[in-house]
Structures are given as C-alpha cells and as structure tokens.
Design a protein around this motif. Structure first.
Motif, PDB file in Angstrom:
ATOM      1  N   ILE A  35       0.849  -1.196   0.000  1.00 56.57           N
ATOM      2  CA  ILE A  35       0.000   0.000   0.000  1.00 56.57           C
ATOM      3  C   ILE A  35       0.882   1.242   0.000  1.00 56.57           C
ATOM      4  N   LYS A  36       0.570   2.176  -0.891  1.00 61.59           N
ATOM      5  CA  LYS A  36       1.322   3.430  -0.932  1.00 61.59           C
ATOM      6  C   LYS A  36       0.531   4.576  -0.309  1.00 61.59           C
ATOM      7  N   PHE A  37      -0.787   4.573  -0.555  1.00 56.28           N
ATOM      8  CA  PHE A  37      -1.632   5.654  -0.037  1.00 56.28           C
ATOM      9  C   PHE A  37      -2.966   5.088   0.425  1.00 56.28           C
ATOM     10  N   ALA A  38      -3.505   5.703   1.489  1.00 58.11           N
ATOM     11  CA  ALA A  38      -4.826   5.300   1.991  1.00 58.11           C
ATOM     12  C   ALA A  38      -5.612   6.565   2.332  1.00 58.11           C
ATOM     13  N   GLY A  39      -6.792   6.696   1.752  1.00 58.65           N
ATOM     14  CA  GLY A  39      -7.634   7.850   2.037  1.00 58.65           C
ATOM     15  C   GLY A  39      -8.327   7.709   3.381  1.00 58.65           C
ATOM     16  N   ILE A  40      -8.721   8.856   3.938  1.00 58.55           N
ATOM     17  CA  ILE A  40      -9.510   8.854   5.181  1.00 58.55           C
ATOM     18  C   ILE A  40     -10.944   9.210   4.827  1.00 58.55           C
ATOM     19  N   CYS A  41     -11.822   8.221   4.954  1.00 54.69           N
ATOM     20  CA  CYS A  41     -13.251   8.396   4.668  1.00 54.69           C
ATOM     21  C   CYS A  41     -13.971   8.678   5.981  1.00 54.69           C
ATOM     22  N   HIS A  42     -15.070   9.431   5.907  1.00 54.54           N
ATOM     23  CA  HIS A  42     -15.821   9.697   7.132  1.00 54.54           C
ATOM     24  C   HIS A  42     -16.354   8.390   7.745  1.00 54.54           C
ATOM     25  N   SER A  43     -16.544   7.375   6.904  1.00 56.54           N
ATOM     26  CA  SER A  43     -16.983   6.066   7.426  1.00 56.54           C
ATOM     27  C   SER A  43     -15.932   5.477   8.366  1.00 56.54           C
ATOM     28  N   GLY A 184     -17.847  17.671   1.041  1.00 60.78           N
ATOM     29  CA  GLY A 184     -16.631  17.114   1.656  1.00 60.78           C
ATOM     30  C   GLY A 184     -16.029  16.133   0.669  1.00 60.78           C
ATOM     31  N   GLY A 185     -15.536  15.005   1.184  1.00 61.45           N
ATOM     32  CA  GLY A 185     -14.881  14.013   0.335  1.00 61.45           C
ATOM     33  C   GLY A 185     -15.796  13.458  -0.747  1.00 61.45           C
ATOM     34  N   LEU A 186     -16.945  12.921  -0.341  1.00 57.31           N
ATOM     35  CA  LEU A 186     -17.885  12.383  -1.332  1.00 57.31           C
ATOM     36  C   LEU A 186     -18.481  13.498  -2.181  1.00 57.31           C
ATOM     37  N   GLY A 187     -18.872  14.582  -1.509  1.00 59.43           N
ATOM     38  CA  GLY A 187     -19.575  15.652  -2.205  1.00 59.43           C
ATOM     39  C   GLY A 187     -18.758  16.245  -3.346  1.00 59.43           C
ATOM     40  N   HIS A 188     -17.480  16.496  -3.114  1.00 58.92           N
ATOM     41  CA  HIS A 188     -16.695  17.144  -4.177  1.00 58.92           C
ATOM     42  C   HIS A 188     -16.497  16.188  -5.355  1.00 58.92           C
ATOM     43  N   MET A 189     -16.442  14.868  -5.058  1.00 56.62           N
ATOM     44  CA  MET A 189     -16.374  13.908  -6.174  1.00 56.62           C
ATOM     45  C   MET A 189     -17.699  13.870  -6.928  1.00 56.62           C
ATOM     46  N   ALA A 190     -18.804  13.964  -6.195  1.00 58.78           N
ATOM     47  CA  ALA A 190     -20.121  13.963  -6.854  1.00 58.78           C
ATOM     48  C   ALA A 190     -20.230  15.136  -7.815  1.00 58.78           C
ATOM     49  N   VAL A 191     -19.727  16.295  -7.406  1.00 59.72           N
ATOM     50  CA  VAL A 191     -19.788  17.479  -8.275  1.00 59.72           C
ATOM     51  C   VAL A 191     -18.990  17.223  -9.552  1.00 59.72           C
ATOM     52  N   LYS A 192     -17.771  16.744  -9.392  1.00 58.56           N
ATOM     53  CA  LYS A 192     -16.908  16.532 -10.566  1.00 58.56           C
ATOM     54  C   LYS A 192     -17.504  15.479 -11.504  1.00 58.56           C
ATOM     55  N   ILE A 193     -17.994  14.395 -10.932  1.00 54.74           N
ATOM     56  CA  ILE A 193     -18.477  13.288 -11.774  1.00 54.74           C
ATOM     57  C   ILE A 193     -19.796  13.666 -12.454  1.00 54.74           C
ATOM     58  N   ALA A 194     -20.710  14.269 -11.700  1.00 62.13           N
ATOM     59  CA  ALA A 194     -21.999  14.654 -12.298  1.00 62.13           C
ATOM     60  C   ALA A 194     -21.779  15.660 -13.428  1.00 62.13           C
ATOM     61  N   HIS A 195     -20.853  16.579 -13.212  1.00 62.24           N
ATOM     62  CA  HIS A 195     -20.528  17.561 -14.251  1.00 62.24           C
ATOM     63  C   HIS A 195     -19.977  16.859 -15.495  1.00 62.24           C
ATOM     64  N   ALA A 196     -19.061  15.904 -15.270  1.00 63.40           N
ATOM     65  CA  ALA A 196     -18.472  15.183 -16.408  1.00 63.40           C
ATOM     66  C   ALA A 196     -19.525  14.344 -17.137  1.00 63.40           C
ATOM     67  N   MET A 197     -20.558  13.918 -16.413  1.00 59.96           N
ATOM     68  CA  MET A 197     -21.634  13.147 -17.054  1.00 59.96           C
ATOM     69  C   MET A 197     -22.557  14.055 -17.873  1.00 59.96           C
ATOM     70  N   GLY A 198     -22.401  15.345 -17.693  1.00 54.32           N
ATOM     71  CA  GLY A 198     -23.178  16.295 -18.496  1.00 54.32           C
ATOM     72  C   GLY A 198     -24.357  16.920 -17.782  1.00 54.32           C
TER      73      GLY A 198
END
Ligand code: NAP
Ligand code: ZN
Length: 346
Positions: A35-43, A184-198
């Motif tokens: 393992i090189k990197f591990a994210g910290i999730c709110h879970s 936060g972590g999930l939310g900012h990914m949701a913004v990027k992905i939803a935007h990329a989906m159009g």
C-alpha cells in the motif's frame, strides 16, 4: 504469515498508535499489495468511534487503498507484480447469490466482507488500509489507470464509486439538474463526476466558504443551506439530489427541492435515524433512496471514466502521525477535500 505495519485504535475514544498486524499467506487467487496511499473516509471515523455499532478493537480502518502488486498467488490471472492497483470497501463476497451474479457484490445476500471491521472466509478479522501491506483475492482488486496518480487514486475507491454509482443509476446526464448536499470528500467527487456526465450541478453547502472551489469542480450554482431563502428559491428544482452529509439534517426541507418524480439519494450514513414527513414525498411523487458504494465492475468503470475525463479528487497528503488531527478536521467540515495517508510514514 506476512507482518504489516499499521496504525490502529484500541477503542472509540483512543488515539491512533503504531501496530503490527498479520496478513494471511497468499492463497492461489490472492495478490499481495504494497500500500502506498490510503484515504480517510468519514466512514472510518463513524466506525472507529463505534457509532455504527460494536467494533472489535484493535481496529485498523482504511478502505481507499492504492498501491502496487508485489506478489501473486499460483492461479492469479488478472494481475502481475508491479501493477498499479486499488482496493475499496469490500474484499470478498459469496460470488453466488443473485446480486453477486449481477456484479453488485456490495449487496451480496450473505453480506460482503468489508475491508476492515469484518470477518473473512478464514474466520479472521479484516483490517484496513492504514497499513503497509494487504492480501486480497484478485476479484476484489481493481486496476488504476496510468494517468491517475496513486495518491489521488486512493479516494476514488470509496468517495469516487459511492457517488458515481447513484449518479449513473439515476441517470445524471445532459438535461438533468443534480444537487449535491455537503461538499466534503464524497460531495466534491459527486460534483466533478456529475458535471463530467453532463448534468447541471448545484452545490448545497452549509455556507458559501467553499463556493469558488465548487464552481471550479464543475458546479453551475452554489448555495448556502444556512440561508432559509435558498430553500424558497430552489423549491421544485432538482431531478436528483445526492445527500452526502454525515449528520442528521432536515430531510423534508431537501425533498421540497425535488421536481415531480425527483429522487433524493442518501449516501451519507449518520448513525442517528433520519426523520421523514411522508407528505413531502407524496405531494410530488418523489422518491427517497439509498445507495452503497458500487460493484467491482462498476468501480473499474468509474476509474476508467475518471481517467478519460481527467477527474481526480483534491487531496491533502498527510503522515501517519497526523491521522488524529485529520479526524478532528473532517468532523469540523475542515477538509479540502480528502486526507490521504502516505503509508511510507507508518
Ligand atoms: P466528509 O468529508 O466529512 O463530508 C461530509 C460533508 O457534509 C461535510 O464536508 C459538510 O459539507 C457536510 N456536513 C457535515 N456535518 C454537517 C451538518 N451537521 N449539517 C449539514 N452539513 C454537514 O465525509 P465523507 O467522507 O464525504 O462521507 C460523508 C458521509 O457518507 C458519511 O456519513 C460516510 O459514512 C458516508 N459514506 C457512505 C458510503 C455509502 O456507501 N453510502 C460510502 C462512503 C461514505 P459542507 O461543509 O459543504 O456543508
Ligand atoms: Zn468510505
């Protein structure tokens, strides 16, 4: 037995400490990952603090794992030594039930084996990614595309797939208005992905303090939920709302923002039950749904989608000694936008 260095907690209120954990010897279909990197999730925080129920301590959290394959079992066909790989929230499932057969292993009828705080098929407790090595059956390993850096890849394994899956399932795309609650972590990914989906994306955050970032991630609009006018102004607007908030919020206020037939999907998982006034749903044939991570096939699809669209999380890389501090900052909504542990510091 393989010995790995790790960071563990001994109880709901104890700080992280150095630990040594055992990883099983490789079975025929297993791969050993450095393992090189591990994210910290709110879970991780909900679990480490015992909020979701009893936990067997010591606990090593971490289900956003990125690293290299360093050894493979005799019958492994998908990976070879040196491959860049990731592991997310689960490390096994029955493989036979109707949901596993559909590639929705996260909904395995016998229960998937979570990456940590679970029990594997050998009867051993699972321990997560805040460690130097992990052994995982090849079917629960995904390939990290070359153009995604390993540190940025880690959060995709949970924050990425947990938002990609419902956005895809509920048809985020051109002509759809999507709101993301909590950035936060999930939310900012949701913004990027939803935007990329159009889709046309709006962020609903507690304040406007992160507005500039939200617009940069691809949101068209950004509103503060502490301002009551937001709810009046946006009533009946969104086809889809993804709620990523880790705490109990006033659901009825958010249902009022849905269109006729609109859906609010909860991915946020606060320990406390959420209250619903059914009239907020009945009135406009609205749906309230939930979604949990995503299957392995879809996780690979999400990684390839992010590679194709040049999407990566915005991260802050920390050392293992900073985990306690990072937890405090996540709880204070002071994360931009994911902490990622450099496991060489463990
Ligand atoms: P996070 O980085 O802490 O983000 C949560 C965001 O929610 C915060 O940044 C904040 O956004 C907002 N928030 C926090 N407390 C709030 C409050 N009291 N009132 C209103 N808004 C609040 O957490 P995360 O890692 O993204 O995880 C979010 C939730 O999803 C957690 O409950 C986690 O366990 C859950 N989760 C579920 C799945 C699944 O499969 N369903 C997978 C992973 C995580 P603003 O600052 O923008 O307001
Ligand atoms: Zn997670």
């Amino acid at each position: 037995m393989i010995t790995a260095k790790a960071r563990a907690v001994d109880g709901p209120d104890t700080p992280f400490r150095e630990a040594e954990i055992n990883r099983r010897d490789l079975d025929t279909n297993d791969v050993l990952i450095e393992i090189k990197f591990a994210g910290i999730c709110h879970s991780d925080i909900h679990t480490a603090h015992g909020e979701w129920g009893e936990v067997n301590y010591p606990l090593v959290p971490g289900h956003e794992i990125a690293g290299f394959v360093t050894e493979v079992g005799a019958e492994v066909t998908k990976y070879k030594v040196g491959d860049r790989v990731g592991v997310g929230c689960m490390v096994d499932s029955c493989g036979e039930c109707v949901n596993c057969q559909k590639g929705e292993e996260q909904y395995c009828l016998k229960g998937n084996v979570p990456t940590y705080a679970g029990v594997d098929k050998y009867g051993e407790p699972t321990q997560g990614g805040y460690s130097t090595h992990i052994v995982v059956t090849e079917d629960f390993v995904v390939r990290i595309p070359d153009n995604i850096e390993l540190d940025a890849a880690a959060p995709l394994l949970c924050a990425g797939i947990t938002t990609y899956s419902p956005l895809q399932h509920w048809g985020a795309g051109p002509g759809k208005k999507v709101a993301v609650v909590g950035m936060g972590g999930l939310g900012h990914m949701a913004v990027k992905i939803a935007h990329a989906m159009g889709a046309e994306v709006t962020v609903l955050s507690q304040s406007l303090s992160k507005k500039e970032d939200g617009l940069e991630f691809g949101a068209k609009d950004y509103y503060a939920t502490k301002d009551p006018e937001t709810f009046q102004k946006l009533a009946g607007t969104f086809d889809l709302i993804i709620n990523t908030v880790s705490a109990k919020i006033d659901m009825d206020a958010y249902f009022s923002l849905l269109t006729l037939d609109g859906t609010l999907v909860n991915v946020g998982a606060p320990a406390e039950p959420l209250e619903v006034n059914v009239f907020s749903l009945i009135g406009h044939r609205r749906s309230f749904a939930g979604s949990m991570i995503g299957g392995i096939r879809q996780t690979q699809e999400m990684l390839d989608f992010c590679a194709e669209h040049n999407i990566a999380p915005k991260i802050e890389v920390i050392s293992a000694d900073q985990i306690d501090e990072a937890y405090k900052r996540v709880l204070a909504s002071d994360v931009k936008y994911r902490f990622v542990i450099d496991t060489s510091t463990i």
